[in-house]
Design a protein around this motif. Structure first.
Motif, PDB file in Angstrom:
ATOM      1  N   GLN A   1      28.010  62.408  75.970  1.00  7.69           N
ATOM      2  CA  GLN A   1      28.392  63.531  77.611  1.00  7.69           C
ATOM      3  C   GLN A   1      28.539  63.496  79.256  1.00  7.69           C
ATOM      4  O   GLN A   1      28.743  64.573  79.634  1.00  7.69           O
ATOM      5  N   ARG A   2      28.111  61.602  79.382  1.00  9.58           N
ATOM      6  CA  ARG A   2      28.567  61.247  79.939  1.00  9.58           C
ATOM      7  C   ARG A   2      29.970  61.084  80.833  1.00  9.58           C
ATOM      8  O   ARG A   2      30.743  61.750  81.142  1.00  9.58           O
ATOM      9  N   ASP A   3      30.530  61.136  79.059  1.00 16.25           N
ATOM     10  CA  ASP A   3      31.920  60.752  78.910  1.00 16.25           C
ATOM     11  C   ASP A   3      32.517  62.227  78.779  1.00 16.25           C
ATOM     12  O   ASP A   3      33.247  62.728  79.848  1.00 16.25           O
ATOM     13  N   ALA A   4      32.030  63.561  78.200  1.00 15.60           N
ATOM     14  CA  ALA A   4      32.282  64.938  78.471  1.00 15.60           C
ATOM     15  C   ALA A   4      32.123  65.119  79.649  1.00 15.60           C
ATOM     16  O   ALA A   4      33.895  66.200  79.943  1.00 15.60           O
ATOM     17  N   GLU A   5      31.950  65.605  80.576  1.00 13.38           N
ATOM     18  CA  GLU A   5      31.626  65.724  81.999  1.00 13.38           C
ATOM     19  C   GLU A   5      32.261  64.618  83.321  1.00 13.38           C
ATOM     20  O   GLU A   5      33.036  65.902  83.516  1.00 13.38           O
TER      21      GLU A   5
ATOM     22  N   ALA B   1      35.173  69.336  74.244  1.00 17.49           N
ATOM     23  CA  ALA B   1      34.999  68.226  74.503  1.00 17.49           C
ATOM     24  C   ALA B   1      32.537  68.726  74.574  1.00 17.49           C
ATOM     25  O   ALA B   1      32.365  68.028  74.216  1.00 17.49           O
ATOM     26  N   SER B   2      32.338  70.269  74.683  1.00 17.63           N
ATOM     27  CA  SER B   2      31.271  70.383  74.345  1.00 17.63           C
ATOM     28  C   SER B   2      31.269  70.083  72.562  1.00 17.63           C
ATOM     29  O   SER B   2      29.872  69.990  71.965  1.00 17.63           O
ATOM     30  N   SER B   3      32.476  70.289  71.828  1.00 19.77           N
ATOM     31  CA  SER B   3      32.127  70.605  70.725  1.00 19.77           C
ATOM     32  C   SER B   3      32.583  69.210  70.235  1.00 19.77           C
ATOM     33  O   SER B   3      31.064  68.834  68.920  1.00 19.77           O
ATOM     34  N   LEU B   4      32.816  67.983  70.810  1.00 19.77           N
ATOM     35  CA  LEU B   4      32.635  66.833  70.130  1.00 19.77           C
ATOM     36  C   LEU B   4      31.165  66.403  70.586  1.00 19.77           C
ATOM     37  O   LEU B   4      30.944  65.284  70.014  1.00 19.77           O
ATOM     38  N   VAL B   5      30.833  66.035  71.892  1.00 16.93           N
ATOM     39  CA  VAL B   5      29.714  66.311  71.952  1.00 16.93           C
ATOM     40  C   VAL B   5      28.601  66.672  70.134  1.00 16.93           C
ATOM     41  O   VAL B   5      27.898  65.522  70.548  1.00 16.93           O
TER      42      VAL B   5
END
Length: 715
Positions: free
Chosen positions: A698-702, A687-691
């Motif tokens: 970021q809201r979707d990653a969280e 998720a961090s890499s895609l952000v």
């Protein structure tokens, strides 16, 4: 398996062609009632309701939104050079001003305080009159980002054969073309009837998405007329078996009391003994009164232009967003995404005043174009290995570049040829799921006609492939279903593109409004071996798994790759058809197969996991729980086909011991992650890499990390 058309037109159709009428809008055989157009085309805005949106919820600094619903009525000048490409426009009735009239339903989401808008009008094209997913922060909280940024969101009808079957369905009214003497224009019409269960009657106009459009009436209900036929076959390449005219009727026979021959009805076909779902039926008849469907593209052009730049309509009714729109972005998904490409290809992104209609455009899961500018057009069709090979965006170019040369036909030009000539090309995103490669003939947008080399894309375009995804759906294991009598493998893909689309749309907004370049295209390529011939795909061994069916664990068959895909034959619809524009009059139905085919290539998979190697690899691909496969196979014996628009999912074994015992060559969850903490760590990393790459907000990653933490997959 490459599915080919090998049949010829019925000789009986020849006698019907004399009634075909004229060609396109510049035909000399024009409507005798056409008078010289006086003044500029007029528009009338009617607002039927204004109400709070999302129960009056506030969206950040922008505040509350409201939903405005109404209708735009307008005119199209048949003499304007910007309109003459519209098929049969010169044969449409005109008013006293010499104008062709239309109307289009719309609904709009707008900030109550328009001073807080960000000046971006986002147009979402309805799909067969339906708003596929109205921005809804209640159902999809991350959608609030669009409203928090201050978008105005417009949904407006463009498809003229959609019935008003529900209040929420957005419909457009377009004219019927007539011969110069006022008589009905007639011509051949072909449709496929694809039953999913034994039924006595089927409705027209036919196709995979049957029942969603208004059909064209036959010139006669007598099925013994020349040019009328009904045939059946199991697979598209099988020989047709003719059904006697006495055994089928234009009629309704949907009850026992109304059995064959039923009650005469020009919108339905009743078959003696009923329709058998193992067969593909094809009806050909002489239809009458074609809609001037291309007027819907002009209506879209002029509707968006009105909301973008006009203060009021010709009657003085105020534009509710007047003076507040600086940029426009058009978006369409699937069929409506194909329509947006057709809109661009046929030159409608040039407004009547010469300006751009859309500054940005996103054609999402949209590999082809749509059949909206032919005589007897049906824009709502579909396509597959077995079905709808001649009814849905089959001939217009896939390639974007204005200077593209089709080395199969020698034709020059791509989707952006016309807009490049008028300096009205938008900044353009094209999104492709895996389904677009396997079922919807997507690879020619990336390669030459023979599949030998990768194409360079225009500077104003990006193409994004969503790795290991199907055509739509929410993703996640909860979305997977399994009906072994319908599909060979569990249906659906855990991998999805919903979060990716959201991030990409904001990238497009930034490109349009700030000229901030978006991420580079992410596509499979011939050059690096990630785009290959179907026979060269190499899947791992996947076996020994089960899936719950009605509460019972049911064995999933060992995965057997059959290299089936939807071929792309070069077809000849007759001399009055313009294949490069998907326009004109088809006089050969079914069309001739020319003996030539475009190459179809597909994404290569990782031999360890079975997940595709290229494209935007979402969290579910980088931290997988199983193999999301971009296609599935129909389970009905004898039918050679892919499950329509659906993928498949085969989970990983949980432990190494289970995997080894089953003989599955993919990694187990245990070997990939060790324990639950290892899984969450991999999800977090992905998720961090895609952000960082701007492919995930970021809201979707969280949210994704939180869901992984709360959903144990290992001790």
């Amino acid at each position: 398996m490459n599915s080919r058309l090998t049949y010829l037109t019925a000789a009986a159709l020849a006698s019907a062609l004399a009634g075909c009428g004229s060609g396109g809008g510049d035909s000399a055989n024009a409507n005798p009632n056409t008078s010289v157009a006086t003044g500029a085309p007029m528009q009338t805005l009617t607002i039927s309701s204004t109400q709070d949106f999302a129960s009056g919820a506030s969206f950040g600094a922008v505040g509350p939104y409201e939903q405005v619903t109404g209708t735009i009525r307008g005119e199209v000048d048949p003499k304007d050079p910007k309109n003459v490409i519209i098929q049969d426009l010169a044969l449409a009735p005109v008013n006293a001003r010499g104008m062709v009239e239309y109307s289009a339903d719309f609904t709009m989401l707008k900030p109550k305080d328009m001073s807080k808008s960000n000046g971006v009008l986002r147009y979402d094209a309805p799909n067969r009159g339906n708003i596929l997913t109205m921005i809804n922060p209640t159902a999809s909280p991350s959608d609030a980002v669009y409203l928090e940024r201050g978008y105005v969101v417009l949904y407006s009808a463009w498809q003229g054969d959609v019935p008003k079957s529900s209040p929420a369905r957005l419909t457009a009214t377009v004219p019927v073309a007539k011969n110069p003497d006022g008589s009905s224009i007639t011509g051949p019409y072909r449709a496929e009837l694809v039953p999913s269960a034994p039924v006595p009657v089927m409705s027209l106009p036919g196709g995979v998405f049957n029942g969603t459009m208004i059909p064209y009436a036959p010139v006669s209900l007598d099925t013994a007329q020349p040019g009328f036929s009904l045939t059946r076959r199991m697979n598209e390449t099988d020989p047709r078996t003719s059904i006697p005219a006495a055994d089928w009727k234009f009629a309704n026979c949907d009850t026992a009391a109304n059995a064959f021959p039923g009650t005469p009805d020009p919108t339905r076909i009743c078959l003696k003994g009923g329709f058998d779902p193992k067969y593909l039926y094809e009806v050909v008849y002489i239809a009458k009164d074609p809609l001037v469907m291309g007027v819907g593209l002009a209506a879209l052009r002029d509707t968006v232009t009105f909301f973008k730049s006009k203060a009021a309509d010709n009657s003085g009714n105020a534009n509710p967003i007047a003076g507040r729109i600086a940029h426009t972005i058009g978006q369409g998904t699937s069929q409506s995404g194909n329509a947006m490409k057709t809109f661009l290809h046929l030159g409608f992104n040039q407004a009547l005043d010469g300006s751009k209609v859309f500054d940005g455009m996103y054609a999402h899961v949209a590999a082809r174009q749509t059949n909206v500018n032919t005589r007897f057009a049906v824009p709502g069709g579909g396509g597959g290995l077995r079905t709808d090979h001649t009814a849905f965006g089959q001939t217009a170019p896939r390639a974007l570049d204005k200077d593209y040369i089709d080395n199969l036909t020698g034709q020059k030009g791509g989707v952006m040829t016309r807009c490049a000539a008028t300096n009205t090309c938008p900044k353009f995103f094209l999104g492709l799921s895996g389904t677009e490669f396997w079922q919807l003939q997507g690879s020619p947008v990336l390669t030459d006609a023979y599949g030998f080399r990768d194409l360079a894309q225009p500077e104003n375009a990006r193409i994004y492939y969503y790795a290991s995804t199907q055509h739509g759906g929410p993703g996640g294991t909860a979305s997977i279903s399994y009906n072994p009598t319908r599909d060979v493998y569990p249906r659906g893909t855990v991998a999805h593109f919903n979060d990716t689309f959201r991030a990409l749309f904001l990238n497009l907004e930034d490109w349009v409004t700030k000229n901030t370049a978006p991420p580079a295209s992410q596509v499979p390529k011939i050059a690096d071996g990630t785009l290959v011939r179907p026979e060269d795909v190499r899947f791992p061994v996947m076996k020994g798994l089960t899936w719950a069916v009605n509460g019972t664990q049911t064995p999933i068959p060992e995965f057997n790759y059959l290299a089936r895909y939807n071929g792309y034959p070069l077809l000849d619809f007759g001399p009055q058809y313009r294949p490069q524009d998907e326009s004109g009059i088809a006089t050969q139905l079914p069309p001739f197969y020319t003996g030539k085919d475009y190459a179809i290539l597909v994404p290569q998979v990782d031999p360890s996991t079975g997940l595709t190697r290229a494209g935007i690899r979402g969290v579910e691909v980088q931290a997988p729980l199983g193999t999301s496969i971009e296609f599935n196979y129909v389970a009905t014996p004898g039918i050679i086909d892919l499950s329509n628009l659906g993928g498949s999912y085969i989970p990983f074994h949980r432990t190494e011991a289970e995997r080894t015992a089953a003989g599955d060559t993919r990694p187990s969850l245990e070997s990939l992650y060790g324990n639950q903490a290892g899984y969450v760590a991999r999800v977090t990393e992905a998720a961090s890499s895609l952000v960082a790459q701007r492919f995930l907000l970021q809201r979707d990653a969280e949210r994704i990390i939180q869901q992984a933490t709360a959903s144990p997959v290992l001790p």
